[in-house]
Design a protein around this motif. Sequence first.
Motif, PDB file in Angstrom:
ATOM      1  N   LYS A 129      10.522  -0.365   7.368  1.00 44.63           N
ATOM      2  CA  LYS A 129      10.690   0.508   6.201  1.00 44.63           C
ATOM      3  C   LYS A 129      10.789   1.978   6.589  1.00 44.63           C
ATOM      4  O   LYS A 129      11.504   2.745   5.949  1.00 44.63           O
ATOM      5  CB  LYS A 129       9.523   0.298   5.243  1.00 44.63           C
ATOM      6  N   HIS A 150      15.100  -8.630   6.200  1.00 50.15           N
ATOM      7  CA  HIS A 150      14.293  -8.241   5.048  1.00 50.15           C
ATOM      8  C   HIS A 150      12.914  -7.712   5.405  1.00 50.15           C
ATOM      9  O   HIS A 150      12.167  -7.288   4.506  1.00 50.15           O
ATOM     10  CB  HIS A 150      14.206  -9.410   4.067  1.00 50.15           C
ATOM     11  N   LEU A 164      11.902  -4.224   4.062  1.00 51.09           N
ATOM     12  CA  LEU A 164      11.408  -4.003   2.705  1.00 51.09           C
ATOM     13  C   LEU A 164       9.885  -4.080   2.616  1.00 51.09           C
ATOM     14  O   LEU A 164       9.303  -3.735   1.581  1.00 51.09           O
ATOM     15  CB  LEU A 164      12.028  -5.027   1.752  1.00 51.09           C
ATOM     16  N   GLU A 165       9.241  -4.539   3.695  1.00 51.37           N
ATOM     17  CA  GLU A 165       7.784  -4.676   3.682  1.00 51.37           C
ATOM     18  C   GLU A 165       7.113  -3.301   3.786  1.00 51.37           C
ATOM     19  O   GLU A 165       7.517  -2.457   4.586  1.00 51.37           O
ATOM     20  CB  GLU A 165       7.333  -5.537   4.872  1.00 51.37           C
ATOM     21  N   ASN A 194      15.813 -10.281  -7.008  1.00 50.29           N
ATOM     22  CA  ASN A 194      14.785  -9.659  -6.177  1.00 50.29           C
ATOM     23  C   ASN A 194      15.395  -9.417  -4.811  1.00 50.29           C
ATOM     24  O   ASN A 194      15.938 -10.346  -4.198  1.00 50.29           O
ATOM     25  CB  ASN A 194      13.559 -10.583  -6.075  1.00 50.29           C
ATOM     26  N   TYR A 200      14.080  -8.886  -1.986  1.00 52.83           N
ATOM     27  CA  TYR A 200      13.377  -9.498  -0.856  1.00 52.83           C
ATOM     28  C   TYR A 200      13.504 -11.024  -0.888  1.00 52.83           C
ATOM     29  O   TYR A 200      13.936 -11.642   0.094  1.00 52.83           O
ATOM     30  CB  TYR A 200      11.904  -9.092  -0.909  1.00 52.83           C
ATOM     31  N   TYR A 201      13.142 -11.632  -1.988  1.00 55.47           N
ATOM     32  CA  TYR A 201      13.137 -13.093  -2.084  1.00 55.47           C
ATOM     33  C   TYR A 201      14.468 -13.694  -2.512  1.00 55.47           C
ATOM     34  O   TYR A 201      14.640 -14.914  -2.455  1.00 55.47           O
ATOM     35  CB  TYR A 201      12.057 -13.551  -3.058  1.00 55.47           C
ATOM     36  N   ASP A 254       3.324 -11.740  -4.621  1.00 60.93           N
ATOM     37  CA  ASP A 254       3.199 -10.321  -4.965  1.00 60.93           C
ATOM     38  C   ASP A 254       2.107  -9.604  -4.177  1.00 60.93           C
ATOM     39  O   ASP A 254       1.722  -8.487  -4.533  1.00 60.93           O
ATOM     40  CB  ASP A 254       2.924 -10.185  -6.471  1.00 60.93           C
ATOM     41  N   ASN A 307       2.155  -8.012  -1.439  1.00 58.94           N
ATOM     42  CA  ASN A 307       2.621  -6.728  -0.939  1.00 58.94           C
ATOM     43  C   ASN A 307       3.467  -5.977  -1.953  1.00 58.94           C
ATOM     44  O   ASN A 307       4.195  -5.043  -1.598  1.00 58.94           O
ATOM     45  CB  ASN A 307       3.414  -6.925   0.355  1.00 58.94           C
ATOM     46  N   LEU A 326       5.969  -7.174  -3.742  1.00 59.18           N
ATOM     47  CA  LEU A 326       7.391  -7.548  -3.699  1.00 59.18           C
ATOM     48  C   LEU A 326       7.720  -8.712  -4.613  1.00 59.18           C
ATOM     49  O   LEU A 326       8.841  -9.215  -4.575  1.00 59.18           O
ATOM     50  CB  LEU A 326       7.779  -7.916  -2.259  1.00 59.18           C
TER      51      LEU A 326
END
Length: 453
Positions: A69, A110, A113-114, A373, A375-376, A443, A445, A447
């Motif tokens: 990130k 991805h 995005l964390e 979403n 991320y997912y 959720d 984190n 996300l």
Amino acid sequence: MVHKDKVVRIDGFGKRQVGKDAQVGPDTVFQLASLSKPLASTVVAGAVGDKVVAWNDEVAELLPDFALKDRWVTEHATVADLFAHRSGLPDHAGDLLEDLGYDQEYIFRHLRLEPLSPFRASYAYTNFGVTAAGEAVADAAGTSWEKLSEDLLYKPAGMDATSSRFSDYENAENKAVTHVRAADGTWEAKYVRDPDAQSPAGGASSTVRDMSLWLRLQLADGKLGGDRIIAADPLERTHLPEVVSQPPPAPAGRAGFYGLGWNVSYDDLGRLRLSHSGAFALGAHTNVTMLPGEQLGIVVLTNGEPIGLADAIAADFIDTAQHGMPTTDWLALIGKVYAQTDAAERSPTDYTEPPGDAADPRADSAYTGTYRNSYYGPLTVTESDGELTMALGPKPTRFRLTHYDGDTFFFETVGENATGPSGVTFRGDGNGKATQVTIEAFDKNGLGTFRRG
């Protein structure tokens, strides 16, 4: 069990699969789970010794798609940073994507995005951080991680039954099938765990005979039978503390450390202890523990879900070697830790008991549709015969939604990181249509919210 370069005991106990007669032996192949990590750091030490890479090489220079990130962290995170779990990635980052069926490439893309914790100043255990570092080294060597492991460690050490490919474990004739414990206390071979997406971190399989060779190599500074397999200096680096993993429990207590693929600790006499556990909730539990100064080590492989057994056997052995007997009931103590960890990961809400004043849901049509979403990926909610189902992931994976209260439903989590029933909460607009949905289990984190459109 290895002492002073000799295998002092090698044995097998129990069955390869419940209900069948085949017995476990020294040549039975087990999945290693996270015991793959110190095996992987040995491979990388070999690559460092061959001048393919250095421990302090930046991963982004070796693996072009790697990004976190923060741009500065991306540019400076090294192979050592990722092997030591000090990149700032959150605990087990990317694992839920693997549970949903996403491949390694998707997961790597991805990770950016964390959310990040302070770089090199925090510790969080991440399978895909280690995996990215391993794959970066393999890319630098112009080969795959699986082939690199064979070329630098397994073949030179004579570890002929060891592999970093799930298919090799799956096709082994003499293999230990993974088991989980049923509610009545019996064991069943219920799941298959394919860890190829995180091969450097959790995808190796081996036998205790092969692992005894690796133990001897570790305790002899990279030599085996007098032959140099792994360069001593880069291997020694894996045994050094890199980050505080467990702060002292009291002012007079001792901290725990993580090295490069190893838990690093010191006893009351200052003796170095190296260890690592491996755990698949879907049915495997392993442990390696070494006292390098005593040239002593043990590897324990089991084909049951983690209840503390592998760790307790190793702890009993090391205690007996040092003190003449175990100093505590390790199985009860460690088993309680695993049980507490499992309980802490479950939702605080008991979804099997709806509140007495539970509100009715909206019409099913208010919830159906596709939600996005980054991320997912997309989540689709459909209705059939009065039942709502959500689907997500590349396969996709489908989950039945059961109503709990108002706009909140729940589903049963699945996969290696399953945590029991988890909430699914919709939120809507003034027109009565749900515009977003948050999945509690996804959720942690921040996300886990999906938005319609």
